[in-house]
Design an enzyme around this catalytic site. Structure first.
Site, PDB file in Angstrom:
ATOM      1  N   ASP A  19      -5.044   8.019   9.732  1.00 34.64           N
ATOM      2  CA  ASP A  19      -4.962   7.175   8.537  1.00 34.64           C
ATOM      3  C   ASP A  19      -4.309   5.827   8.847  1.00 34.64           C
ATOM      4  O   ASP A  19      -3.204   5.760   9.359  1.00 34.64           O
ATOM      5  CB  ASP A  19      -4.153   7.917   7.468  1.00 34.64           C
ATOM      6  CG  ASP A  19      -4.258   7.270   6.098  1.00 34.64           C
ATOM      7  OD1 ASP A  19      -4.612   6.085   6.015  1.00 34.64           O
ATOM      8  OD2 ASP A  19      -3.989   7.964   5.110  1.00 34.64           O
ATOM      9  N   HIS A  21      -3.772   3.331   6.563  1.00 31.73           N
ATOM     10  CA  HIS A  21      -3.147   2.676   5.400  1.00 31.73           C
ATOM     11  C   HIS A  21      -1.663   2.516   5.639  1.00 31.73           C
ATOM     12  O   HIS A  21      -0.906   3.481   5.572  1.00 31.73           O
ATOM     13  CB  HIS A  21      -3.400   3.491   4.137  1.00 31.73           C
ATOM     14  CG  HIS A  21      -4.843   3.534   3.739  1.00 31.73           C
ATOM     15  ND1 HIS A  21      -5.708   4.501   4.201  1.00 31.73           N
ATOM     16  CD2 HIS A  21      -5.581   2.717   2.948  1.00 31.73           C
ATOM     17  CE1 HIS A  21      -6.921   4.282   3.693  1.00 31.73           C
ATOM     18  NE2 HIS A  21      -6.877   3.197   2.938  1.00 31.73           N
TER      19      HIS A  21
HETATM   20  C1  B12 Z   1      -5.964  -1.372   0.992  1.00 32.00           C
HETATM   21  C2  B12 Z   1      -6.861  -0.194   1.235  1.00 32.00           C
HETATM   22  C3  B12 Z   1      -7.462  -0.090   2.469  1.00 32.00           C
HETATM   23  C4  B12 Z   1      -7.217  -1.043   3.607  1.00 32.00           C
HETATM   24  C5  B12 Z   1      -5.955  -0.582   4.342  1.00 32.00           C
HETATM   25  C6  B12 Z   1      -5.218  -1.721   4.989  1.00 32.00           C
HETATM   26  C7  B12 Z   1      -4.064  -1.197   5.741  1.00 32.00           C
HETATM   27  N1  B12 Z   1      -4.110  -1.325   7.028  1.00 32.00           N
HETATM   28  O1  B12 Z   1      -3.122  -0.653   5.161  1.00 32.00           O
HETATM   29  C8  B12 Z   1      -8.530  -0.862   4.431  1.00 32.00           C
HETATM   30  C9  B12 Z   1      -9.554  -1.824   3.906  1.00 32.00           C
HETATM   31  C10 B12 Z   1      -8.396  -1.057   5.890  1.00 32.00           C
HETATM   32  C11 B12 Z   1      -8.895   0.540   4.033  1.00 32.00           C
HETATM   33  C12 B12 Z   1      -9.654   1.357   4.816  1.00 32.00           C
HETATM   34  C13 B12 Z   1     -10.067   2.642   4.444  1.00 32.00           C
HETATM   35  N2  B12 Z   1      -9.897   3.225   3.271  1.00 32.00           N
HETATM   36 CO1  B12 Z   1      -8.734   2.494   1.949  1.00 32.00          CO
HETATM   37  N3  B12 Z   1      -7.882   1.840   0.473  1.00 32.00           N
HETATM   38  C14 B12 Z   1      -7.072   0.784   0.212  1.00 32.00           C
HETATM   39  C15 B12 Z   1      -6.632   0.723  -1.224  1.00 32.00           C
HETATM   40  C16 B12 Z   1      -7.569  -0.246  -1.915  1.00 32.00           C
HETATM   41  C17 B12 Z   1      -5.153   0.327  -1.473  1.00 32.00           C
HETATM   42  C18 B12 Z   1      -4.120   1.091  -0.692  1.00 32.00           C
HETATM   43  C19 B12 Z   1      -2.819   0.338  -0.704  1.00 32.00           C
HETATM   44  O2  B12 Z   1      -2.456  -0.273   0.278  1.00 32.00           O
HETATM   45  N4  B12 Z   1      -2.091   0.337  -1.844  1.00 32.00           N
HETATM   46  C20 B12 Z   1      -0.850  -0.376  -2.031  1.00 32.00           C
HETATM   47  C21 B12 Z   1       0.348   0.486  -1.573  1.00 32.00           C
HETATM   48  C22 B12 Z   1       1.637  -0.276  -1.799  1.00 32.00           C
HETATM   49  O3  B12 Z   1       0.340   1.646  -2.372  1.00 32.00           O
HETATM   50  P1  B12 Z   1       0.379   3.135  -1.761  1.00 32.00           P
HETATM   51  O4  B12 Z   1      -0.104   3.159  -0.400  1.00 32.00           O
HETATM   52  O5  B12 Z   1      -0.219   4.037  -2.753  1.00 32.00           O
HETATM   53  O6  B12 Z   1       1.960   3.450  -1.687  1.00 32.00           O
HETATM   54  C23 B12 Z   1       2.793   3.514  -2.816  1.00 32.00           C
HETATM   55  C24 B12 Z   1       3.029   4.930  -3.301  1.00 32.00           C
HETATM   56  O7  B12 Z   1       1.869   5.753  -3.255  1.00 32.00           O
HETATM   57  C25 B12 Z   1       4.142   5.437  -2.457  1.00 32.00           C
HETATM   58  N5  B12 Z   1       3.846   6.231  -1.305  1.00 32.00           N
HETATM   59  C26 B12 Z   1       2.887   6.107  -0.359  1.00 32.00           C
HETATM   60  N6  B12 Z   1       3.043   7.029   0.578  1.00 32.00           N
HETATM   61  C27 B12 Z   1       4.114   7.751   0.265  1.00 32.00           C
HETATM   62  C28 B12 Z   1       4.737   8.818   0.906  1.00 32.00           C
HETATM   63  C29 B12 Z   1       5.854   9.395   0.340  1.00 32.00           C
HETATM   64  C30 B12 Z   1       6.516  10.551   1.001  1.00 32.00           C
HETATM   65  C31 B12 Z   1       6.376   8.883  -0.872  1.00 32.00           C
HETATM   66  C32 B12 Z   1       7.553   9.487  -1.460  1.00 32.00           C
HETATM   67  C33 B12 Z   1       5.759   7.809  -1.497  1.00 32.00           C
HETATM   68  C34 B12 Z   1       4.635   7.269  -0.926  1.00 32.00           C
HETATM   69  O8  B12 Z   1       4.784   4.275  -1.982  1.00 32.00           O
HETATM   70  C35 B12 Z   1       4.141   3.071  -2.372  1.00 32.00           C
HETATM   71  C36 B12 Z   1       5.060   2.456  -3.403  1.00 32.00           C
HETATM   72  O9  B12 Z   1       4.446   1.989  -4.530  1.00 32.00           O
HETATM   73  C37 B12 Z   1      -6.856   2.198  -1.688  1.00 32.00           C
HETATM   74  C38 B12 Z   1      -7.222   2.382  -3.147  1.00 32.00           C
HETATM   75  C39 B12 Z   1      -6.120   2.006  -4.088  1.00 32.00           C
HETATM   76  N7  B12 Z   1      -5.053   2.708  -4.152  1.00 32.00           N
HETATM   77  O10 B12 Z   1      -6.213   1.059  -4.769  1.00 32.00           O
HETATM   78  C40 B12 Z   1      -8.028   2.624  -0.800  1.00 32.00           C
HETATM   79  C41 B12 Z   1      -8.184   4.094  -0.385  1.00 32.00           C
HETATM   80  C42 B12 Z   1      -6.825   4.658  -0.078  1.00 32.00           C
HETATM   81  N8  B12 Z   1      -9.026   4.020   0.867  1.00 32.00           N
HETATM   82  C43 B12 Z   1      -9.810   5.006   0.958  1.00 32.00           C
HETATM   83  C44 B12 Z   1     -10.686   5.191   2.073  1.00 32.00           C
HETATM   84  C45 B12 Z   1     -11.606   6.387   2.031  1.00 32.00           C
HETATM   85  C46 B12 Z   1     -10.690   4.319   3.141  1.00 32.00           C
HETATM   86  C47 B12 Z   1     -11.637   4.353   4.353  1.00 32.00           C
HETATM   87  C48 B12 Z   1     -11.990   5.701   4.915  1.00 32.00           C
HETATM   88  C49 B12 Z   1     -12.919   3.587   4.141  1.00 32.00           C
HETATM   89  C50 B12 Z   1     -13.239   3.313   2.783  1.00 32.00           C
HETATM   90  N9  B12 Z   1     -13.900   4.206   2.101  1.00 32.00           N
HETATM   91  O11 B12 Z   1     -12.891   2.239   2.302  1.00 32.00           O
HETATM   92  C51 B12 Z   1     -10.854   3.506   5.353  1.00 32.00           C
HETATM   93  C52 B12 Z   1      -9.941   4.423   6.156  1.00 32.00           C
HETATM   94  C53 B12 Z   1      -9.379   3.762   7.295  1.00 32.00           C
HETATM   95  C54 B12 Z   1      -8.468   4.690   7.984  1.00 32.00           C
HETATM   96  N10 B12 Z   1      -8.761   5.065   9.199  1.00 32.00           N
HETATM   97  O12 B12 Z   1      -7.463   5.098   7.413  1.00 32.00           O
HETATM   98  C55 B12 Z   1      -9.785   5.930  -0.213  1.00 32.00           C
HETATM   99  C56 B12 Z   1      -9.174   7.293   0.036  1.00 32.00           C
HETATM  100  C57 B12 Z   1      -9.897   8.365  -0.756  1.00 32.00           C
HETATM  101  C58 B12 Z   1      -9.167   9.609  -0.976  1.00 32.00           C
HETATM  102  N11 B12 Z   1      -7.846   9.703  -0.854  1.00 32.00           N
HETATM  103  O13 B12 Z   1      -9.811  10.552  -1.333  1.00 32.00           O
HETATM  104  C59 B12 Z   1      -9.046   5.044  -1.280  1.00 32.00           C
HETATM  105  C60 B12 Z   1      -8.227   5.832  -2.287  1.00 32.00           C
HETATM  106  C61 B12 Z   1     -10.137   4.233  -1.988  1.00 32.00           C
HETATM  107  C62 B12 Z   1     -11.205   5.079  -2.583  1.00 32.00           C
HETATM  108  N12 B12 Z   1     -10.974   5.631  -3.752  1.00 32.00           N
HETATM  109  O14 B12 Z   1     -12.230   5.217  -1.960  1.00 32.00           O
HETATM  110  N13 B12 Z   1      -8.397   0.877   2.863  1.00 32.00           N
END
Ligand code: B12
Ligand code: B12
Lengths: 142, 494, 494, 142
Positions: A19, A21
């Site tokens: 992963d 992300h």
């Molecule tokens: C940005 C993004 C990307 C970027 C990532 C850039 C990077 N290097 O980080 C790029 C474009 C590269 C990408 C690629 C892919 N992505 Co993407 N991506 C996203 C997106 C749009 C936003 C994620 C993000 O950064 N959010 C902002 C951060 C701040 O939020 P967060 O990570 O959720 O973290 C917060 C909390 O959750 C918490 N948190 C996170 N982790 C943890 C852990 C613990 C223990 C705790 C307590 C809290 C916590 O802390 C943060 C505080 O607010 C999401 C969808 C969305 N959420 O909007 C999809 C998403 C995560 N991606 C997805 C997928 C499938 C992929 C890809 C396979 C290809 C694709 N279909 O687009 C590839 C995978 C690449 C890989 N090998 O991992 C899916 C996952 C599906 C699923 N879970 O079933 C999502 C959900 C989109 C979707 N619905 O299709 N992606």
């Protein structure tokens, strides 16, 4: 033991499996550091074993695993058991990110990952405050 | 791993023999490849293609849509099983998607075919998809043909990361007509430590393959994407897309889509799309690729999407509006499930309706030319020219070589990347209008006037908010778009 | 009925005695009015108002939102029973609407209070709302206070049609702080044969009442709307809103919102909003009302909305985007139920999320100035100046008198109106970009250059489509926005 | 009776009650005229009685009532009975527009208005073709 003499709590943090992300864990890292934790930040694309090794080496109090890309079920299988084996049974294990793939009730998702050995499992977009408050409670830091 | 594997790179079309030599190896990576051994297999693929109607071709749909002034919509799909994938696609068939964007799963993207196969079997057993995409290699040509034949849309794939050579062989043999080929973007986005030169080499393989089909009369389209994360600078995205375009043209690809992941600032996004188009045309012509046909596309914001369904669909529609006002040929849409699960077929049906309505109503409307737009475009062009020139210089005129050196020297750099070999010195924040600006361009050769312009825009926000730009801003902006309105109201003092 | 009832009109502030004389009659129209007889009642109303916090005032929220650069959102409500109405409002309370737009039912709007009362009782009995709005007169001050006190938003009313004098008395006495007052718009939209002079006279009454509260220190806001149907010309809407502004200022109203129902062409809508603002300021200053504070608002498209939920929400978000890019102070939103039922509380909650997200993301962004925008704005200004000058001329300098004569002579005219005394000679169609154009300006004094410009735009669409503008276009455009995407795809040849 | 000698079918059309929505009925009017009907168009804001008088005066074959503003339940009560009384029991009565106010199943809405005496009741945004085809069938014009 008074507050001042207590050592700084240590947390291992990263995004598991293939992963990539990294934004969520980067944000979490900053929040944890600001809250006084020592963070061993592994970045993204981190094999489960690397978390365990890092936790052992740093004598971590907790391992925080992030997973967003939808393959957590596979990446985290037996995570708890592996920790146990490595003598890290006592270390707190949290999991967050986006753990649901097919739409399902949150309870069910949570149960699956608790069965994999996580003490706490967080729904999408959990605020960093929430995780930090839990950590403090679980580590008896308040 | 090291940043370079020592593979000799050259930005020029591969000899067919060199290609065939590599090909034998590629096809032996997994059993589904073996069926494709030999020149005959390519001929059979070409024959299958030639029996397809024009509307199965993304390249020909581009032309037609342009004539009709219709903006194309592309939903996405990818589950572990062929049946799951087809069921998802059927949900939107009556809404006439122009293409289906079939994402492969992460194992397939890393060429870990055994793991993908394993997950397929587990998925079959549990009636659940354990994969985050469609495992093209696991299902082989027969699976891929079933996917192709279930829709009138042009089917294509996005499956790089590190090695997508085998899946591309399968996709083209199965009649898929387009796909995303990436190398530079992929390292920045998806890899921890894969060597740059190997990734570019793998990309060249795929471009060479696509070009070969095209030479046989099958107009395969290659998407040169820069759907880098939504927090990245628009100039950086344009640079990356432009480099991909030039690498691809060098292999003989004739139909290229430019694709920019939008940042959600209307003027800046439109400027980036226009700048990329102008620069791509200019560089292609200059380098002797005047016959390459290009089209402008957008990819919806690759940053944080909100959990609340209402907020989610509002953001979807805004992305569609910006894309339409930019006058793009089409857009890669997201679904209302974006923030919560792997997108569902029903979710994409709704997204097709949402974006379809916007696109229909905005048809014919464009953001008019204005001094603001011109300035923004000029700044992006200026930045991209400087970076590309530097890359050319580093490579002694060779883009592929220059790109490798660009990674080494921090000329190619951004923030929030898992790629360990990136310098990670760049800092980007939003200004008071939501446009993305360099707070710190790191070691990238951003021209002084561009850096100053960005800095000025940032100052205006600093003045307005009475705070100073820094890590706090970056952290807040990581969840800027996804912030709950309810929370925001709760913080209001009235 | 005849077009004129013979009421002597004058565009100047009413004597307070003249007002009081009318008032006795108004308050005796229905029992709930009787409680308000006498000057004391107004004093009591003023006292209630003065105990309210600043954020209950639409006028003060306007100022604050401007400081915060926040765009305001206004959902709507109106059911037969007070409880139903409050329940609806509670659905969105945590999303912080800035105002609640409480629409009265059609009986109340026609001063048929007995029928409204009857329907209230039937509704109570059947647990169903038999009315399309909230019957202010039936529920009186106590009901209206309950509605006011259930929310932190500024509560206001839209209840003209023909006679809204009594409901306004009740609303103001109950602490509501704003409302829409209309006369010209209302005849064109809602009446079959109500006399123009009587309607303007009724409007003057309400404006005079609002001005009186304001004189007592209660900053009541009057919305001068031109949310005419979505098929009307933008210039016509600006004219109508401007006339309402001037009539209102003459009665002493100090806080006026300009409100334009948008047509969904970005450039034209923004031009109309800017033109109205500039003209309103100019005319107000010229006529000695420099102290009147104005704000620009939009009202979502009042034409056909699609049945399909996805298309519906896409159109909602597009309306929010256009409004935000126009830099308005706020917008009157619609709900996803628009095309199917009386809007629900849940529907408006979703709409608040959709539009709230768009507005948050677009905050700070504006459509930049451009030659296209300048032309569009100049054409609208030119048209409006000509029509208003003609109306002034017809009224020998008096707007109210001129407006009556405007109806008689076809100077005020549009298509698709139930009002029998309108000439109905105007024809409006969309051009190739979706902007609204006069195919036939009828007897309205549209300047030649404006008419020619419109005609040219229409010709471009004729050329493009190879058809001729006419009734066929008008018919097709009546269901243009609501057309199902599915049907459209089914008609495609591929 | 052959087609040519058959008199042109007559339809009374308008928007009932205080309802001002005139666009739908205007569109319907044009479509009906193009389909060969003679249309007595009453416009909008038309009392029920006016429909009945017009139908009697024009010896109409059908009455098409439009209602959008949400008060159809009241405006149309006993419409069928009133027609019957006026000797117009045989005349076809159609109702369309937006008849649902509180969200409810379409069957229920339809039943309510059929009970008020309408032969056909149409859901929102019914295409003019549909109504014309029904009319032709009901009047035996095909
Ligand atoms: C940005 C993004 C990307 C970027 C990532 C850039 C990077 N290097 O980080 C790029 C474009 C590269 C990408 C690629 C892919 N992505 Co993407 N991506 C996203 C997106 C749009 C936003 C994620 C993000 O950064 N959010 C902002 C951060 C701040 O939020 P967060 O990570 O959720 O973290 C917060 C909390 O959750 C918490 N948190 C996170 N982790 C943890 C852990 C613990 C223990 C705790 C307590 C809290 C916590 O802390 C943060 C505080 O607010 C999401 C969808 C969305 N959420 O909007 C999809 C998403 C995560 N991606 C997805 C997928 C499938 C992929 C890809 C396979 C290809 C694709 N279909 O687009 C590839 C995978 C690449 C890989 N090998 O991992 C899916 C996952 C599906 C699923 N879970 O079933 C999502 C959900 C989109 C979707 N619905 O299709 N992606
Ligand atoms: C435009 C409009 C207006 C305009 C009307 C302009 C005019 N003079 O015609 C204005 C702004 C004045 C207006 C006012 C009001 N409106 Co209004 N309006 C609409 C809107 C947005 C579009 C209606 C329209 O013209 N559609 C286009 C035409 C072509 O479609 P149509 O009428 O549905 O007709 C088609 C078919 O249904 C069919 N058809 C129609 N009638 C019949 C009859 C038969 C027998 C057959 C076979 C077929 C048929 O033929 C047409 C062919 O396609 C609708 C919502 C929507 N649908 O999007 C609300 C809507 C109808 N309005 C509504 C309301 C409540 C009002 C007001 C009370 C105030 C308010 N809340 O806005 C006032 C009422 C005024 C009054 N006294 O009647 C509500 C009604 C709620 C309900 N039914 O429960 C709606 C549904 C909006 C909403 N959800 O709140 N409105």
């Amino acid at each position: 033991m008074d507050r001042s003499s207590r050592r700084q709590p240590v947390v291992v943090l990263g995004t598991i499996g293939h992963d990539a992300h990294i934004v969520g864990s980067s944000v979490l890292r900053i929040a944890l550091e600001e809250a006084g934790f020592k963070v061993v930040f592994l970045g993204a694309v981190v094999p489960a074993e690397e978390f365990i090794d890092a936790a052992r080496e740093s004598a971590a109090d907790a391992i925080l695993v992030s997973s967003l890309y939808g393959m957590a079920r596979i990446d985290c299988s037996d995570f708890g058991a592996k920790c146990e084996e490595a003598g890290l049974g006592h270390v707190k294990k949290y999991l967050g990110g986006i753990l649901v793939t097919d739409p399902e009730a949150w309870d069910q998702t949570e149960q699956i990952f608790r069965a994999q050995g996580f003490d706490r499992v967080y729904p999408p977009q959990t605020k960093t405050d929430v995780a930090i408050a839990d950590l403090k409670r679980d580590l008896g830091l308040d | 791993m090291t940043m370079l594997a020592g593979i000799p790179l050259r930005t020029a079309q591969w000899d067919w023999d060199y290609f065939l030599h590599q090909r034998r190896e590629v096809l032996s990576l997994w059993p589904s490849g073996s069926e494709l051994q030999g020149d005959d297999a390519i001929a059979a693929g070409v024959a299958y293609h030639k029996a397809q109607p024009w509307w199965k071709y993304a390249s020909l749909r581009n032309k037609r849509a342009q004539q009709e002034q219709r903006i194309q919509l592309v939903p996405q799909v990818g589950h572990a099983l062929t049946e799951q994938t087809i069921a998802h696609m059927q949900c939107s068939e009556d809404l006439g998607p122009d293409r289906w964007y079939v994402l492969t799963d992460t194992y397939t993207r890393k060429a870990e075919y055994a793991k993908a196969q394993d997950a397929v079997e587990r998925s079959r057993r549990d009636g659940f998809s354990y994969l985050n995409g469609y495992p093209l290699a696991a299902h082989g040509v027969s699976g891929a043909r079933a996917v192709n034949e279930c829709t009138r849309a042009a089917v294509g794939t996005d499956n790089n990361d590190e090695d997508a050579r085998l899946p591309w062989e399968i996709a083209l043999a199965a009649g898929w007509t387009w796909g995303t080929i990436k190398s530079i973007e992929e390292l920045i986005q998806h890899s921890r430590d894969f060597p740059v030169d190997r990734n570019i080499h793998n990309q060249q393989y795929i471009d060479r393959l696509a070009a070969h089909y095209t030479e046989q009369g099958v107009p395969i389209l290659r998407r040169a994407s820069a759907n880098l994360p939504g927090w990245d600078s628009l100039g950086f995205k344009v640079t990356v897309s432009l480099l991909e375009v030039l690498l691809s043209a060098a292999q003989g690809v004739k139909f290229i889509d430019l694709s920019i992941g939008i940042g959600m600032n209307l003027v800046q996004d439109v400027a980036a799309i226009q700048a990329l188009r102008a620069l791509a045309r200019e560089y292609l012509d200059k380098l002797g690729f005047g016959d390459v046909e290009i089209h402008s596309w957008t990819y919806f914001f690759l940053g944080d999407w909100p959990l609340q369904r209402g907020q989610m669909v509002g953001q979807l529609a805004l992305n569609a509006t910006i894309s339409a006002l930019a006058g793009c040929s089409g857009m890669y849409i997201k679904s209302p499930d974006e923030a919560t699960t792997t997108p569902t077929g029903e979710g994409f049906r709704e997204a097709m309706e949402i974006c379809g309505q916007v696109v229909r109503l905005v048809a014919g409307q464009r953001l008019p030319e204005s001094p603001e737009l011109a300035t923004e475009r000029a700044m992006i062009e200026c930045e991209v020219r400087a970076v590309v020139a530097k890359i050319m210089e580093l490579g002694n005129g060779d883009i592929a070589v220059g790109a490798c050196r660009g990674f080494e020297t921090g000329v190619i750099d951004t923030m929030f990347s898992p790629y360990r070999f990136l310098k990670g010195k760049v800092k980007v924040v939003r200004d008071a209008n939501g446009a993305l600006r360099y707070l710190d361009p790191g070691l990238t050769p951003i021209p002084r006037e561009v850096a100053e312009y960005h800095r000025e825009c940032i100052s205006r926000r600093e003045a307005k908010e009475g705070t100073q730009a820094g890590v706090r801003w970056i952290v807040r902006e990581a969840t800027w778009a996804s912030r709950s309105l309810r929370d925001e109201v709760a913080e209001r003092s009235y």
